[in-house]
Motif scaffolding. Structure first.
Motif, PDB file in Angstrom:
ATOM      1  N   CYS A 100       1.416  -0.222   9.124  1.00 14.48           N
ATOM      2  CA  CYS A 100       0.122   0.082   8.508  1.00 14.48           C
ATOM      3  C   CYS A 100       0.031   1.599   8.426  1.00 14.48           C
ATOM      4  O   CYS A 100      -0.209   2.214   9.455  1.00 14.48           O
ATOM      5  N   CYS A 150       0.835  -1.204   0.000  1.00 15.50           N
ATOM      6  CA  CYS A 150       0.000   0.000   0.000  1.00 15.50           C
ATOM      7  C   CYS A 150       0.875   1.261   0.000  1.00 15.50           C
ATOM      8  O   CYS A 150       0.360   2.364   0.096  1.00 15.50           O
ATOM      9  N   CYS A 157      -0.813  -7.652   5.201  1.00 16.11           N
ATOM     10  CA  CYS A 157      -0.971  -6.725   6.324  1.00 16.11           C
ATOM     11  C   CYS A 157      -2.036  -7.223   7.287  1.00 16.11           C
ATOM     12  O   CYS A 157      -2.730  -8.197   7.020  1.00 16.11           O
TER      13      CYS A 157
HETATM   14 FE1  F3S Z   1      -1.893  -0.759   4.121  1.00 12.49          FE
HETATM   15 FE2  F3S Z   1      -3.141  -2.781   5.104  1.00 12.49          FE
HETATM   16 FE3  F3S Z   1      -2.845  -0.628   6.548  1.00 12.49          FE
HETATM   17  S1  F3S Z   1      -3.364  -2.026   3.068  1.00 12.49           S
HETATM   18  S2  F3S Z   1      -2.811   1.022   5.076  1.00 12.49           S
HETATM   19  S3  F3S Z   1      -1.212  -1.970   5.836  1.00 12.49           S
HETATM   20  S4  F3S Z   1      -4.673  -1.841   6.446  1.00 12.49           S
END
Ligand code: F3S
Length: 398
Positions: free
Chosen positions: A290, A118, A349
């Motif tokens: 994340c 991401c 993730c």
């Molecule tokens: Fe990425 Fe997963 Fe967080 S897609 S923004 S690591 S919820």
């Protein structure tokens, strides 16, 4: 919506099944949102990669498109449901891995780069200021629009794929300058002391401005990690995937602060933590990354874990892209983290891996991570990197 002769040919199936399907999706979207035409995109980021979210119906849809579909622009993938190379280590079962690999095979056939992250902007999918793109994952979309100044709507998985096959997207929403004007001034009158405070700030602003574009004042500085955390939280808790921070993000100099104004005080940040955090002491899962960790964040984790041992009752994940992990390998951060008992969760993730029922509680630096973990029935603790590492070592939140 106006179509060129070439686009008409595509819609009529003259360039194959995947292109025809894609044009149908793009034209339908364009008509719903009043787009006058399609515009070229410089890159695409496709979400909807985890078999956990796609299921067999999604896999079948991808297989059909992969029969003759080939992407026409740089296209990268969002995280999948598992580490594609070392899924056993993360406790993923064989059946899930088999299906997830079939999903990945389809994307490979389409010519998509199997980046599974991401944070594509950290590993080579970096648009330029003002470039039109078609990205899907909410934190990446917010980062691209706000921190880079590229232009994208928040695409769904199918519409992003359609844009990749056609190389274009309907010209509406955040592709138009007039829709990128901030609506609400947000004056931040609180000091942000740690990374997770940016998540709490995103929560607070997102809830207050709801579906508007905030113009944020009162912030003097922000680094990459803070901005990406803020992007993830803001988009999760309510705002449009675009914001301006005066003097920090591009475009802020072009706009005047809107008349409508709200203020964020210390009490708002405190309230955000109270709402995000649960009353829990024992922590059996800690996840950092994340959005996906940068090399700088990985180096900080390694430094904190040097000569320490993670509790045997706690699972510790560093979620990141495989490219970033390779860099961490070279700099010995991987060795330090793994020696302490931590695991790298590449390509995946905490939100898209099949975690329901595996853990009772999670500690993380990410407000977005907390939101999705609650959907997985976990109790949540949002805190600084130091607090999360400490929770992993002690097996409890202190
Ligand atoms: Fe990425 Fe997963 Fe967080 S897609 S923004 S690591 S919820």
């Amino acid at each position: 919506m106006y179509l060129t002769q070439k686009e008409e040919r595509m819609l009529n199936g003259k360039e194959g099944y995947a292109v025809r399907k894609s044009m149908e999706i793009l034209v339908a979207l364009g008509n719903i949102f009043g787009a006058k035409k399609l515009i070229r995109v410089g890159s695409v980021q496709v979400a909807g990669v985890s078999y956990h979210n796609l299921g067999d119906a999604g896999l079948e849809f991808l297989n059909e498109l992969a029969r003759d579909g080939k992407v026409r622009v740089l296209t990268t993938l969002n995280p999948a449901g598992m580490d594609l190379e070392d899924w056993r280590k993360l406790g993923i079962d064989e059946e899930f891995a088999k299906k997830q690999n079939l999903v990945i095979d389809s994307f490979k056939k389409m010519g998509i780069i199997i980046s599974c992250t991401c944070t594509p902007y950290l590993i080579g999918n970096l648009p330029r200021y003002g470039e039109h793109i078609a990205w899907s994952e909410s934190s990446a979309v917010t980062f691209a629009n706000s921190v880079i100044g590229a232009m994208t709507n928040r695409e769904g998985g199918p519409s992003a794929l359609a844009a990749a096959f056609v190389g274009k997207t309907p010209f509406y929403g955040l592709h138009l300058e007039e829709n990128r004007v901030p609506d609400t001034q947000v004056n931040v009158k609180t000091k942000l002391k740690k990374l997770s405070d940016w998540g709490a700030l995103g929560y607070s602003i997102g809830k207050k401005v709801e579906n508007k574009i905030p113009y944020i004042t009162g912030i003097r500085d922000a680094n990459l990690g803070e901005l990406k955390t803020f992007c993830a939280s803001l988009a999760t808790y309510g705002s449009k995937p675009l914001f301006y921070i005066k003097g920090i993000t591009p475009g802020s100099e072009k706009h005047r602060p809107p008349r409508e104004k709200i203020t964020i005080h210390d009490k708002d940040i405190k309230e955000a933590y109270e709402n995000i955090n649960d009353d829990v002491e024992v922590i059996d899962f800690v996840c950092i990354g994340c959005p996906h960790s940068s090399i700088e964040e990985i180096s900080e984790i390694a430094e904190l874990l040097k000569n320490r041992t993670i509790s045997p009752t706690t699972e510790f994940w560093v979620a990141t892209s495989r490219t970033m992990k390779q860099l961490a390998d070279k700099r010995s951060y991987t060795e330090t983290i793994e020696k302490a008992g931590g695991k790298f969760a590449c390509d995946t993730c905490m939100a898209v891996a099949p975690l329901k029922g595996r853990f009772r509680s999670v500690a993380t630096t990410s407000a977005k991570g907390c939101y999705y973990s609650r959907h997985n029935n976990m109790k949540t603790k949002l805190g600084s990197l130091e607090e999360c590492v400490e929770a992993a070592v002690r097996g409890k939140w202190s």
